[in-house]
Design a protein around this motif. Structure first.
Motif, PDB file in Angstrom:
ATOM      1  N   PRO A 172       0.810  -1.224   0.000  1.00  0.00           N
ATOM      2  CA  PRO A 172       0.000   0.000   0.000  1.00  0.00           C
ATOM      3  C   PRO A 172       0.840   1.270   0.000  1.00  0.00           C
ATOM      4  N   GLU A 173       1.183   1.755  -1.166  1.00  0.00           N
ATOM      5  CA  GLU A 173       1.831   3.067  -1.269  1.00  0.00           C
ATOM      6  C   GLU A 173       0.829   4.089  -1.778  1.00  0.00           C
ATOM      7  N   GLY A 174      -0.405   3.679  -1.894  1.00  0.00           N
ATOM      8  CA  GLY A 174      -1.434   4.649  -2.248  1.00  0.00           C
ATOM      9  C   GLY A 174      -1.793   4.710  -3.715  1.00  0.00           C
ATOM     10  N   GLN A 194       4.664  -1.805  -5.720  1.00  0.00           N
ATOM     11  CA  GLN A 194       4.690  -0.329  -5.751  1.00  0.00           C
ATOM     12  C   GLN A 194       5.969   0.156  -5.100  1.00  0.00           C
ATOM     13  N   SER A 195       6.536  -0.688  -4.245  1.00  0.00           N
ATOM     14  CA  SER A 195       7.855  -0.459  -3.651  1.00  0.00           C
ATOM     15  C   SER A 195       8.214  -1.767  -2.951  1.00  0.00           C
ATOM     16  N   PRO A 196       9.482  -1.964  -2.604  1.00  0.00           N
ATOM     17  CA  PRO A 196       9.829  -3.203  -1.883  1.00  0.00           C
ATOM     18  C   PRO A 196       9.550  -3.089  -0.387  1.00  0.00           C
ATOM     19  N   GLN A 197       8.694  -2.173   0.006  1.00  0.00           N
ATOM     20  CA  GLN A 197       8.503  -1.814   1.411  1.00  0.00           C
ATOM     21  C   GLN A 197       8.440  -3.007   2.371  1.00  0.00           C
ATOM     22  N   LEU A 198       7.512  -3.919   2.131  1.00  0.00           N
ATOM     23  CA  LEU A 198       7.318  -4.978   3.124  1.00  0.00           C
ATOM     24  C   LEU A 198       8.494  -5.943   3.142  1.00  0.00           C
ATOM     25  N   PHE A 199       9.058  -6.201   1.968  1.00  0.00           N
ATOM     26  CA  PHE A 199      10.205  -7.117   1.932  1.00  0.00           C
ATOM     27  C   PHE A 199      11.406  -6.516   2.651  1.00  0.00           C
ATOM     28  N   LYS A 200      11.599  -5.205   2.485  1.00  0.00           N
ATOM     29  CA  LYS A 200      12.789  -4.646   3.137  1.00  0.00           C
ATOM     30  C   LYS A 200      12.606  -4.662   4.648  1.00  0.00           C
ATOM     31  N   GLN A 201      11.360  -4.521   5.095  1.00  0.00           N
ATOM     32  CA  GLN A 201      11.122  -4.624   6.539  1.00  0.00           C
ATOM     33  C   GLN A 201      11.383  -6.054   7.024  1.00  0.00           C
ATOM     34  N   PHE A 218       6.368  -0.093  -9.505  1.00  0.00           N
ATOM     35  CA  PHE A 218       5.295   0.017 -10.498  1.00  0.00           C
ATOM     36  C   PHE A 218       4.060   0.633  -9.852  1.00  0.00           C
ATOM     37  N   ARG A 219       3.572   1.705 -10.411  1.00  0.00           N
ATOM     38  CA  ARG A 219       2.357   2.320  -9.861  1.00  0.00           C
ATOM     39  C   ARG A 219       1.461   2.727 -11.019  1.00  0.00           C
ATOM     40  N   ASP A 220       0.247   2.229 -10.985  1.00  0.00           N
ATOM     41  CA  ASP A 220      -0.681   2.504 -12.082  1.00  0.00           C
ATOM     42  C   ASP A 220      -1.461   3.768 -11.761  1.00  0.00           C
ATOM     43  N   THR A 232      12.413   3.950 -10.987  1.00  0.00           N
ATOM     44  CA  THR A 232      13.462   3.314 -10.194  1.00  0.00           C
ATOM     45  C   THR A 232      13.671   4.044  -8.880  1.00  0.00           C
ATOM     46  N   GLN A 233      13.759   3.265  -7.828  1.00  0.00           N
ATOM     47  CA  GLN A 233      14.036   3.846  -6.510  1.00  0.00           C
ATOM     48  C   GLN A 233      15.389   3.361  -6.003  1.00  0.00           C
ATOM     49  N   ILE A 234      16.068   4.234  -5.288  1.00  0.00           N
ATOM     50  CA  ILE A 234      17.188   3.767  -4.465  1.00  0.00           C
ATOM     51  C   ILE A 234      16.537   3.471  -3.129  1.00  0.00           C
ATOM     52  N   HIS A 449       1.877   8.754   4.797  1.00  0.00           N
ATOM     53  CA  HIS A 449       2.950   8.022   4.116  1.00  0.00           C
ATOM     54  C   HIS A 449       2.440   6.624   3.780  1.00  0.00           C
ATOM     55  N   HIS A 450       2.766   5.625   4.568  1.00  0.00           N
ATOM     56  CA  HIS A 450       2.101   4.336   4.405  1.00  0.00           C
ATOM     57  C   HIS A 450       1.823   3.799   5.792  1.00  0.00           C
ATOM     58  N   PRO A 451       0.991   2.776   5.920  1.00  0.00           N
ATOM     59  CA  PRO A 451       0.527   2.393   7.259  1.00  0.00           C
ATOM     60  C   PRO A 451       1.585   1.702   8.117  1.00  0.00           C
ATOM     61  N   GLY A 484      13.160  12.144  -2.072  1.00  0.00           N
ATOM     62  CA  GLY A 484      13.053  10.874  -1.387  1.00  0.00           C
ATOM     63  C   GLY A 484      12.295  11.044  -0.100  1.00  0.00           C
ATOM     64  N   GLY A 485      11.910   9.907   0.462  1.00  0.00           N
ATOM     65  CA  GLY A 485      11.198  10.004   1.726  1.00  0.00           C
ATOM     66  C   GLY A 485      11.142   8.647   2.377  1.00  0.00           C
ATOM     67  N   GLY A 486      10.922   8.671   3.666  1.00  0.00           N
ATOM     68  CA  GLY A 486      10.819   7.413   4.383  1.00  0.00           C
ATOM     69  C   GLY A 486      10.425   7.683   5.810  1.00  0.00           C
ATOM     70  N   VAL A 488      10.771   6.036  10.222  1.00  0.00           N
ATOM     71  CA  VAL A 488      10.992   4.965  11.181  1.00  0.00           C
ATOM     72  C   VAL A 488       9.705   4.150  11.141  1.00  0.00           C
ATOM     73  N   ARG A 489       9.845   2.820  11.167  1.00  0.00           N
ATOM     74  CA  ARG A 489       8.656   1.961  10.998  1.00  0.00           C
ATOM     75  C   ARG A 489       8.113   1.501  12.342  1.00  0.00           C
ATOM     76  N   ILE A 490       6.933   0.960  12.233  1.00  0.00           N
ATOM     77  CA  ILE A 490       6.347   0.311  13.402  1.00  0.00           C
ATOM     78  C   ILE A 490       7.009  -1.066  13.537  1.00  0.00           C
ATOM     79  N   GLY A 530      13.821   3.454   7.230  1.00  0.00           N
ATOM     80  CA  GLY A 530      14.568   3.620   5.987  1.00  0.00           C
ATOM     81  C   GLY A 530      13.968   4.709   5.140  1.00  0.00           C
ATOM     82  N   LEU A 531      14.333   4.681   3.904  1.00  0.00           N
ATOM     83  CA  LEU A 531      13.746   5.624   2.962  1.00  0.00           C
ATOM     84  C   LEU A 531      14.032   5.183   1.540  1.00  0.00           C
ATOM     85  N   ALA A 532      13.410   5.866   0.597  1.00  0.00           N
ATOM     86  CA  ALA A 532      13.660   5.567  -0.807  1.00  0.00           C
ATOM     87  C   ALA A 532      13.787   6.874  -1.568  1.00  0.00           C
TER      88      ALA A 532
END
Ligand code: ASP
Length: 587
Positions: A172-174, A194-201, A218-220, A232-234, A449-451, A484-486, A488-490, A530-532
């Motif tokens: 969920p990146e929106g 939409q991003s590797p968010q969950l995998f990187k966590q 990828f975001r439609d 592409t994201q770093i 941002h994201h949940p 870029g943006g990111g 601290v996660r839950i 983190g951030l991207a």
């Protein structure tokens, strides 16, 4: 094999026998002598064929633009007076001895120097030719330098490059997902990330400590000028670091890139709370190169008879703001009308203004369609608050705060650019202290941002009054662009549940969508964040390009199509059958 690249030849090579391989950029016939400009990725060299070497001369005479050739010859100084100081190879030329045609070329759909006349569609359809242009070659080479430097920096700082899947579940990146039907699981679909968010966590939960990836996302979305459906994201994630440390690492990377590749010292980035950015610039990505600011005048206009101002001034969700433009009294009616249309794009119903002609004459010296409604005293008080001077113009926005912010925020940038007010080349900053949630029109809340972003409070405090709570997110902004943006996660299950609850995501839904993450949080998830960075935008800014399409080798169009390959394309009935998909006829 070539002995040299064309573009690398210099005076020091005079006298050397060399071999070049490249494309015929241009052929000229000069009084019995043939000149071929031969091009490769490093540049262009001039090769001369004399009639006394008949075979190669005749062949040189027969070549056409974009033929691929091999030339053997000897480097010599250009005859006096014919040097070309514009070209890096302009002091020398090659006397051609042997010429081989490696491949012929049909007349290209456009000459490389005519690209501006042909329109982007033709260029994208023939991108392999467009990509031969030296400007774009330079940009893609620069891009390669950037990714190389990024990898170096991150590896030096202990980050590991780990790949994450492309065929996966929704993140969920929106944005809307790109879906891929599964042949082996009837009726089921993968989502492209939409991003590797969950995998990187998850990698943090697994103990990798520092991860990065130069990742395709990828975001439609409905595409705006600077968006691409795949980009592409770093992507970066770390464990056991707080926001200050993560921001310092990320800032260090961007500063190093600018220093090493452009010799630009960005200096230390200032930090600005979100609320201040909105208040002063109407934007969460303020362009600080422009010295104009929005100033609140709610209190001054709340009691005037002029409903257009008094209404929003009294509305808790409203805002009345003024934008003073020094020297703007010269703006013509026509330009003001254009600006009125411009703010209309952002939902503003009009654009009130006051020109300051002669302040020494009090309200008499103000020229404006609204002073009579505001009252002279209020108008002068506003001028005083703004420190207005003769020759200035003041624009006003009065509406819901979000409309005023968007409209005046965009106007601020436009006017600043139109009137050449840009004060410096580079203005980086961090925006911090974002609200955790944003209210949608139906009153429900969504994550800004994201949940998985950590709130700056306890789960109990969050549940008690979610609105107004801040998150531990940060955005890096450069020249009005979010680089870029990111956050601290839950890392705590109770907090994650609390956030889902506020967002109206039921336990079942959370389990079904992100069960794997919730599960991982049970087994020793470290504090992490983190951030991207948007790599395409970063390169766009660093190369001074006007669109990210200029820094992507094979970009898509505004309607998310690839003109070169004609994708997306239809598929055969049998392929659909295998996927158990039946297309509905569009009514
Ligand atoms: N996943 C986020 C994004 O794509 C970045 C992050 O939070 O690291 O915007």
């Amino acid at each position: 094999m070539r002995s040299h690249y064309c573009g690398d030849l210099r005076k020091e090579h005079i006298g050397e026998e060399i071999t070049l391989m490249g494309w015929v950029h241009r052929r000229r016939d000069h009084g019995g002598v043939i000149f071929l400009d031969v091009r490769d990725r490093e540049g262009i060299a001039q090769v001369v064929f004399d009639p006394d070497r008949e075979e190669s001369f005749n062949l040189a005479d027969s070549v056409r633009n974009e033929y691929v050739i091999e030339v053997k010859g000897k480097v010599r100084a250009r005859p006096q007076g014919t040097e070309n100081p514009e070209m890096p190879t302009g002091e020398i030329e090659v006397l051609g001895h042997e010429l081989k045609i490696l491949n012929r070329a049909e007349t290209p759909p456009f000459q490389l120097d005519e690209h501006q006349q042909v329109g982007e569609d033709v260029r994208l359809r023939n991108r392999f030719i467009d990509l031969r242009r030296p400007e774009i070659q330079k940009k893609l080479r620069f891009r390669s330098k950037v990714t190389h430097a990024v990898r170096n920096y991150l590896e030096e700082n202990g980050f590991l490059d780990i790949e994450t899947p492309i065929l996966t579940r929704a993140t969920p990146e929106g944005a809307r997902d790109y879906l891929v039907p599964s042949r082996t699981h009837e009726g089921c679909f993968f989502a492209l990330p939409q991003s590797p968010q969950l995998f990187k966590q998850l990698l943090m939960v697994s103990g990798f400590d520092r991860y990065y990836q130069i990742a395709k996302c990828f975001r439609d979305e409905d595409l705006r000028a600077d968006r691409q459906p795949e980009f592409t994201q770093i992507d970066i994630e770390t464990s056991f670091l707080g926001e200050q440390e993560i921001m310092a690492l990320a800032e260090g990377m961007v500063r190093k890139l600018f220093k090493e590749l452009l010799d630009i010292d960005l200096g230390e980035f200032p930090t600005m709370p979100y609320s201040e950015a909105m208040q002063r610039y109407g934007s969460d990505k303020p362009d600080l190169r422009i010295p104009l600011e929005l100033v609140d005048v709610n209190d001054l206009v709340a009691d005037v008879d002029f409903k257009v101002f008094a209404g929003p001034a009294k509305d808790p969700k409203g805002r009345v703001a003024a934008l003073k433009v020094p020297g703007g009294a010269e703006l013509t009616r026509k330009i003001i009308d254009d600006y009125t249309k411009f703010v209309g794009i952002y939902g503003a119903k009009g654009l009130a203004w006051i020109k300051v002609n002669a302040l020494e004459n009090g309200a008499e010296g103000l020229q404006s369609p609204i002073v009579k409604f505001l009252g002279e005293e209020v108008a002068l008080k506003i001028m005083e608050r703004l420190g207005a001077q003769n020759g200035d113009i003041v624009f006003f926005g009065a509406d819901k705060a979000n409309i005023v912010n968007e409209a005046l925020g965009a106007l601020r940038v436009k006017v600043g650019e139109d009137l050449n007010m840009i004060e410096k080349n580079w203005a980086p900053l961090w925006v911090v202290d974002f609200p955790m949630f944003e209210e949608l029109e139906d009153g429900s809340l969504t994550a800004l941002h994201h949940p998985f972003t950590a709130p700056n409070c306890s789960p109990e405090q969050l549940l008690e009054a979610p609105q107004g709570k801040l998150s531990r997110a940060y955005d890096m902004v450069l020249n009005g662009t979010e680089l870029g943006g990111g956050s601290v996660r839950i890392h705590d299950q109770a907090m994650q549940r609390a956030v889902f609850k506020v967002l109206g995501i039921s336990d079942e839904e959370a389990e079904e969508k992100f069960g794997f993450l919730l599960n991982a949080l049970k087994y020793g998830a470290p504090p992490h964040g983190g951030l991207a960075f948007g790599l395409d935008r970063l390169i766009m800014l660093m190369t001074g390009s006007s669109s990210i399409r200029e820094v992507i080798a094979f970009p898509k169009t505004q309607s998310a199509a690839c003109l070169l390959t004609d994708a997306p394309g239809e598929v055969s009935a049998s392929a659909l059958r295998e996927l158990n998909i039946k297309l509905r006829k569009t009514p």
